[in-house]
Scaffold this motif. Sequence first.
Motif, PDB file in Angstrom:
ATOM      1  N   GLY A  34      96.801 158.502 -40.070  1.00 18.16           N
ATOM      2  CA  GLY A  34      96.223 159.554 -39.246  1.00 18.16           C
ATOM      3  C   GLY A  34      94.850 159.985 -39.735  1.00 18.16           C
ATOM      4  O   GLY A  34      93.925 160.182 -38.937  1.00 18.16           O
ATOM      5  N   ARG A  37      92.375 157.402 -38.800  1.00 17.32           N
ATOM      6  CA  ARG A  37      92.032 157.411 -37.370  1.00 17.32           C
ATOM      7  C   ARG A  37      90.973 158.460 -37.028  1.00 17.32           C
ATOM      8  O   ARG A  37      90.276 158.324 -36.030  1.00 17.32           O
ATOM      9  CB  ARG A  37      93.294 157.662 -36.554  1.00 17.32           C
ATOM     10  N   GLY A 100     101.297 158.115 -37.761  1.00 17.67           N
ATOM     11  CA  GLY A 100      99.851 158.292 -37.885  1.00 17.67           C
ATOM     12  C   GLY A 100      99.217 158.788 -36.604  1.00 17.67           C
ATOM     13  O   GLY A 100      98.327 159.647 -36.621  1.00 17.67           O
ATOM     14  N   GLU A 101      99.675 158.255 -35.463  1.00 19.55           N
ATOM     15  CA  GLU A 101      99.154 158.719 -34.179  1.00 19.55           C
ATOM     16  C   GLU A 101      99.538 160.174 -33.919  1.00 19.55           C
ATOM     17  O   GLU A 101      98.748 160.946 -33.363  1.00 19.55           O
ATOM     18  CB  GLU A 101      99.664 157.831 -33.054  1.00 19.55           C
ATOM     19  N   ILE A 103     100.053 162.455 -36.241  1.00 16.91           N
ATOM     20  CA  ILE A 103      99.236 163.277 -37.131  1.00 16.91           C
ATOM     21  C   ILE A 103      97.798 163.331 -36.639  1.00 16.91           C
ATOM     22  O   ILE A 103      97.131 164.366 -36.720  1.00 16.91           O
ATOM     23  CB  ILE A 103      99.320 162.728 -38.564  1.00 16.91           C
ATOM     24  N   LYS A 104      97.312 162.210 -36.122  1.00 13.90           N
ATOM     25  CA  LYS A 104      95.967 162.209 -35.533  1.00 13.90           C
ATOM     26  C   LYS A 104      95.880 163.232 -34.396  1.00 13.90           C
ATOM     27  O   LYS A 104      94.918 163.995 -34.297  1.00 13.90           O
ATOM     28  CB  LYS A 104      95.633 160.821 -35.006  1.00 13.90           C
TER      29      LYS A 104
END
Length: 216
Positions: A34, A37, A100-101, A103-104
């Motif tokens: 994240g 990104r 990660g997406e 958290i992004k």
Amino acid sequence: MRAILPRFIDAYILVLEIVVVSSVLSLIAGVFVGLGRVSKTRFTRTVASVYVEFFRGTPLLFQLLVIYVGIPAFGIGRFPNWKYFAAVIGLTLNHAAYSGEAIKGGINSIPDGQMEAARSLGMSYISAMRKVVLPQAWRNALAAIGNDQIILVKDTSLLTVIAVPEIISVFRNVNSNQLETWTPIILVCIAYLAITIPLSRLVRMLESRAEWGEEQ
């Protein structure tokens, strides 16, 4: 029931161990994904984007087979317990992309003024991200992360293709060897619900604790 229950208990414990290890590792890796990104460095953003696109764009089953069969072709991973390591690695890499997406998205939901205020107080970018932005982003991303962890539990059913003796594998063996269908089906259902229901309640509890300040 007396004949097959011990086998399901062993499979349940194994799945629980894999879920706990994979969940912890995927969340840790997801934080770095994240951050990558939303990084201001183009190279870091590109690497993180390629990682996410690959692991979200290909089936988990394919990824497990690549790790379990492909890596040993290079002379790595040729030891008896490789299937367990392959299971953890596959689940971790796959769900780190989804975490990660999430958290992004959580980071992007934080107003830019939060970072600017932290930097104006003398904090470095890393310190401001760690102490100011990430705690708020984690709260915003908690629901998506919790849903992904529940999906991770159900994804362990795919581990049967790499010879991990998990719950579905035990069901298939019982069904083929003892010609019994409904007893193992019920045990499979109970086993998965025994993990997913407490996990769902834990996520709801964390969400309510994270929102108490807004309710005040």
